[in-house]
Motif scaffolding. Structure first.
Motif, PDB file in Angstrom:
ATOM      1  N   VAL A  74      62.117 -94.163  47.024  1.00 15.41           N
ATOM      2  CA  VAL A  74      62.372 -94.500  45.626  1.00 15.41           C
ATOM      3  C   VAL A  74      61.697 -93.458  44.738  1.00 15.41           C
ATOM      4  N   MET A  75      62.211 -93.311  43.525  1.00 12.61           N
ATOM      5  CA  MET A  75      61.556 -92.501  42.512  1.00 12.61           C
ATOM      6  C   MET A  75      61.266 -93.406  41.324  1.00 12.61           C
ATOM      7  N   VAL A  76      59.996 -93.517  40.958  1.00 12.01           N
ATOM      8  CA  VAL A  76      59.572 -94.457  39.928  1.00 12.01           C
ATOM      9  C   VAL A  76      59.528 -93.770  38.564  1.00 12.01           C
ATOM     10  N   PHE A  77      60.188 -94.407  37.597  1.00  7.26           N
ATOM     11  CA  PHE A  77      60.148 -94.001  36.194  1.00  7.26           C
ATOM     12  C   PHE A  77      59.494 -95.126  35.405  1.00  7.26           C
ATOM     13  N   GLY A  78      58.704 -94.771  34.399  1.00  5.03           N
ATOM     14  CA  GLY A  78      57.989 -95.793  33.645  1.00  5.03           C
ATOM     15  C   GLY A  78      58.357 -95.832  32.172  1.00  5.03           C
ATOM     16  N   ILE A  79      58.381 -97.041  31.626  1.00  2.00           N
ATOM     17  CA  ILE A  79      58.508 -97.251  30.188  1.00  2.00           C
ATOM     18  C   ILE A  79      57.204 -97.903  29.744  1.00  2.00           C
ATOM     19  N   PRO A  80      56.376 -97.193  28.963  1.00  2.00           N
ATOM     20  CA  PRO A  80      55.029 -97.695  28.660  1.00  2.00           C
ATOM     21  C   PRO A  80      55.030 -98.783  27.588  1.00  2.00           C
ATOM     22  N   GLU A  81      53.893 -99.462  27.466  1.00  2.00           N
ATOM     23  CA  GLU A  81      53.762-100.496  26.439  1.00  2.00           C
ATOM     24  C   GLU A  81      53.567 -99.906  25.054  1.00  2.00           C
ATOM     25  N   SER A  82      53.136 -98.652  24.982  1.00  2.00           N
ATOM     26  CA  SER A  82      52.960 -97.988  23.691  1.00  2.00           C
ATOM     27  C   SER A  82      53.149 -96.490  23.866  1.00  2.00           C
ATOM     28  N   LYS A  83      53.478 -95.819  22.766  1.00  2.00           N
ATOM     29  CA  LYS A  83      53.687 -94.370  22.785  1.00  2.00           C
ATOM     30  C   LYS A  83      52.831 -93.735  21.696  1.00  2.00           C
ATOM     31  N   ASP A  84      52.520 -92.446  21.889  1.00  2.00           N
ATOM     32  CA  ASP A  84      51.792 -91.721  20.853  1.00  2.00           C
ATOM     33  C   ASP A  84      52.283 -90.283  20.829  1.00  2.00           C
ATOM     34  N   GLU A  85      51.645 -89.466  20.034  1.00  2.00           N
ATOM     35  CA  GLU A  85      52.127 -88.109  19.806  1.00  2.00           C
ATOM     36  C   GLU A  85      52.096 -87.247  21.055  1.00  2.00           C
ATOM     37  N   THR A  86      51.094 -87.429  21.887  1.00  2.00           N
ATOM     38  CA  THR A  86      50.958 -86.587  23.078  1.00  2.00           C
ATOM     39  C   THR A  86      51.418 -87.271  24.365  1.00  2.00           C
ATOM     40  N   GLY A  87      51.767 -88.555  24.311  1.00  2.21           N
ATOM     41  CA  GLY A  87      52.194 -89.263  25.506  1.00  2.21           C
ATOM     42  C   GLY A  87      51.062 -89.624  26.433  1.00  2.21           C
ATOM     43  N   SER A  88      49.928 -90.036  25.866  1.00  6.52           N
ATOM     44  CA  SER A  88      48.716 -90.226  26.669  1.00  6.52           C
ATOM     45  C   SER A  88      48.835 -91.350  27.701  1.00  6.52           C
ATOM     46  N   ARG A  89      49.757 -92.290  27.514  1.00  2.09           N
ATOM     47  CA  ARG A  89      49.919 -93.339  28.520  1.00  2.09           C
ATOM     48  C   ARG A  89      50.518 -92.786  29.820  1.00  2.09           C
ATOM     49  N   THR A 122      56.074 -90.129  24.674  1.00  2.00           N
ATOM     50  CA  THR A 122      55.791 -89.580  23.348  1.00  2.00           C
ATOM     51  C   THR A 122      56.615 -90.302  22.287  1.00  2.00           C
ATOM     52  N   GLU A 123      56.041 -90.441  21.104  1.00  2.00           N
ATOM     53  CA  GLU A 123      56.753 -91.089  20.003  1.00  2.00           C
ATOM     54  C   GLU A 123      57.995 -90.311  19.610  1.00  2.00           C
ATOM     55  N   HIS A 124      57.944 -88.991  19.759  1.00  2.00           N
ATOM     56  CA  HIS A 124      59.055 -88.153  19.341  1.00  2.00           C
ATOM     57  C   HIS A 124      60.090 -87.948  20.435  1.00  2.00           C
ATOM     58  N   GLY A 125      59.778 -88.329  21.680  1.00  2.00           N
ATOM     59  CA  GLY A 125      60.743 -88.265  22.759  1.00  2.00           C
ATOM     60  C   GLY A 125      60.956 -86.898  23.370  1.00  2.00           C
ATOM     61  N   ALA A 225      65.162 -90.846  24.914  1.00  2.00           N
ATOM     62  CA  ALA A 225      65.951 -89.935  24.083  1.00  2.00           C
ATOM     63  C   ALA A 225      65.059 -89.307  23.018  1.00  2.00           C
ATOM     64  N   PRO A 226      65.275 -88.011  22.700  1.00  4.13           N
ATOM     65  CA  PRO A 226      64.481 -87.404  21.634  1.00  4.13           C
ATOM     66  C   PRO A 226      64.770 -88.054  20.290  1.00  4.13           C
ATOM     67  N   ALA A 227      63.726 -88.232  19.486  1.00  2.00           N
ATOM     68  CA  ALA A 227      63.884 -88.852  18.170  1.00  2.00           C
ATOM     69  C   ALA A 227      64.572 -87.911  17.194  1.00  2.00           C
ATOM     70  N   PHE A 228      64.566 -86.639  17.485  1.00  2.00           N
ATOM     71  CA  PHE A 228      65.221 -85.641  16.641  1.00  2.00           C
ATOM     72  C   PHE A 228      65.507 -84.416  17.489  1.00  2.00           C
ATOM     73  N   GLY A 229      66.458 -83.610  17.049  1.00  2.00           N
ATOM     74  CA  GLY A 229      66.752 -82.379  17.762  1.00  2.00           C
ATOM     75  C   GLY A 229      67.290 -82.639  19.160  1.00  2.00           C
ATOM     76  N   ASP A 230      67.160 -81.661  20.020  1.00  2.00           N
ATOM     77  CA  ASP A 230      67.612 -81.780  21.396  1.00  2.00           C
ATOM     78  C   ASP A 230      66.660 -80.995  22.297  1.00  2.00           C
ATOM     79  N   ARG A 231      67.033 -80.821  23.548  1.00  2.82           N
ATOM     80  CA  ARG A 231      66.131 -80.182  24.511  1.00  2.82           C
ATOM     81  C   ARG A 231      66.654 -78.830  24.991  1.00  2.82           C
TER      82      ARG A 231
END
Length: 336
Positions: A74-89, A122-125, A225-231
């Motif tokens: 399996v490959m585990v992906f996570g959705i955290p309980e909170s997000k911030d600018e740097t993705g510290s979770r 990250t909050e900005h995705g 998904a990114p909150a703005f722009g693209d990748r």
């Protein structure tokens, strides 16, 4: 004129299976598992029929379902309980992936891979630390049309990815899979893992990851998904083929134990090129959009879902993939 060679002789039942050149087995497949720290019960992923986000305390049960089909990884992906600018979770010892991995490895014999990226955290995705221009645009609510120059800081992101990989290994991950397409990420992660005593934890590098339109359902599933722009400034241009070999070879030089091409079906030529270029195992990611489009056609009655799913995976194996990350894994494994 009577033909002297008759290939049809080897297509009859009995001999057909004996001379088949390519096969897919359950042990070739990896199932993505989405663990969501914000949930108390399972939640269906509408754009990916048959898949769910599961709460942390359901992670073991979800993996046991996978193992029951014969798939071992399996490959585990996570959705955290909170997000911030740097993705510290992403690297928190009590983060969603870390908690899920500890539970899964304690209770099952599954081979556990983890996705190492920051976009879900990250909050900005985006997949790293924003440039000052991007940060300003994000705070100002930049529209996509204003985002041509927006990107992330490559070198500042490396330490955060390395921290995340080490935290996954410390939780018991068998393999880490960096997917941020950050230059130097494999070398940074390999060094950090070794320094932390995780020399035996291998790296599956998302070496060739295109800025693809086939990721939509996944971004719904992982809330990434990114909150703005693209990748497009850090993921690869779909028009480029030779660049894929540069990326794969760089990751192998930095210590990747295996490399991945993502997506799979639209890039079978690239899978073949990479297979011929490197001497490590090659993975293909049969992505969410590929899965969703076949499901949609099958729901219309236009395709036989089981048949086209297996044919899709066979095409990736035939192109040179040694393993395949796919949402079809459980259904195909049971059919096999």
């Amino acid at each position: 004129m009577t033909p002297t060679r008759r290939p049809r002789r080897l297509r009859r039942d009995g001999i057909r299976e004996l001379v088949s050149e390519t096969s897919v087995s359950a042990s070739d497949l990896v199932v993505p598992v989405f663990v969501d720290a914000t949930l108390d019960e399972r939640q269906a992923i509408e754009s990916m029929p048959g898949h769910e986000r599961v709460p942390v305390d359901e992670a073991v049960a979800r993996v046991e379902e996978v193992l029951a089909t014969g798939v071992e990884s399996v490959m585990v992906f996570g959705i955290p309980e909170s997000k911030d600018e740097t993705g510290s979770r992403a690297w928190a010892s009590d983060g969603v992936v870390q908690e899920a991995v500890r539970a899964i490895t304690a209770a099952t014999d599954a081979y556990v891979m983890t996705d190492v990226c920051l976009c879900e955290y990250t909050e900005h995705g985006h997949c790293g630390v924003l440039t000052s221009e991007a940060h300003e645009a994000w705070e100002d609510g930049a529209a996509d049309s204003d985002a041509e120059s927006l990107t992330v800081r490559n070198d500042e992101t490396l330490e955060l990815l390395a921290r995340t990989a080490v935290s996954h290994a410390a939780a018991g991950a068998d393999m880490v899979a960096p997917s941020a397409m950050t230059d130097g990420q494999v070398g940074a992660i390999r060094g950090a893992l070794d320094d932390a005593g995780h020399q035996d934890v291998p790296i599956l590098a998302y070496a060739v990851k295109y800025e693809s339109s086939f990721y939509g359902p996944f971004r719904d599933a992982a809330d990434g998904a990114p909150a703005f722009g693209d990748r497009r400034h850090y993921q690869m241009d779909p028009a480029n083929r030779r660049e894929a070999l540069v990326e794969a070879e760089l990751d192998v030089e930095e210590g990747a134990d295996a490399v991945m091409v993502k997506p799979g079906l639209p890039y079978l030529d690239v899978v073949r090129d990479v297979r011929e270029s490197v001497d490590v195992p090659v993975a293909a990611y049969n992505v969410s959009g590929e899965y969703a489009m076949l499901h949609a056609a099958a729901e219309k009655g236009w395709l036989d879902l089981e048949a086209v799913a297996l044919e899709s995976l066979l095409s990736m194996k035939r192109a040179g993939a040694d393993l395949i990350v796919t949402y079809f894994a459980e259904d195909v494994a049971e059919a096999l």
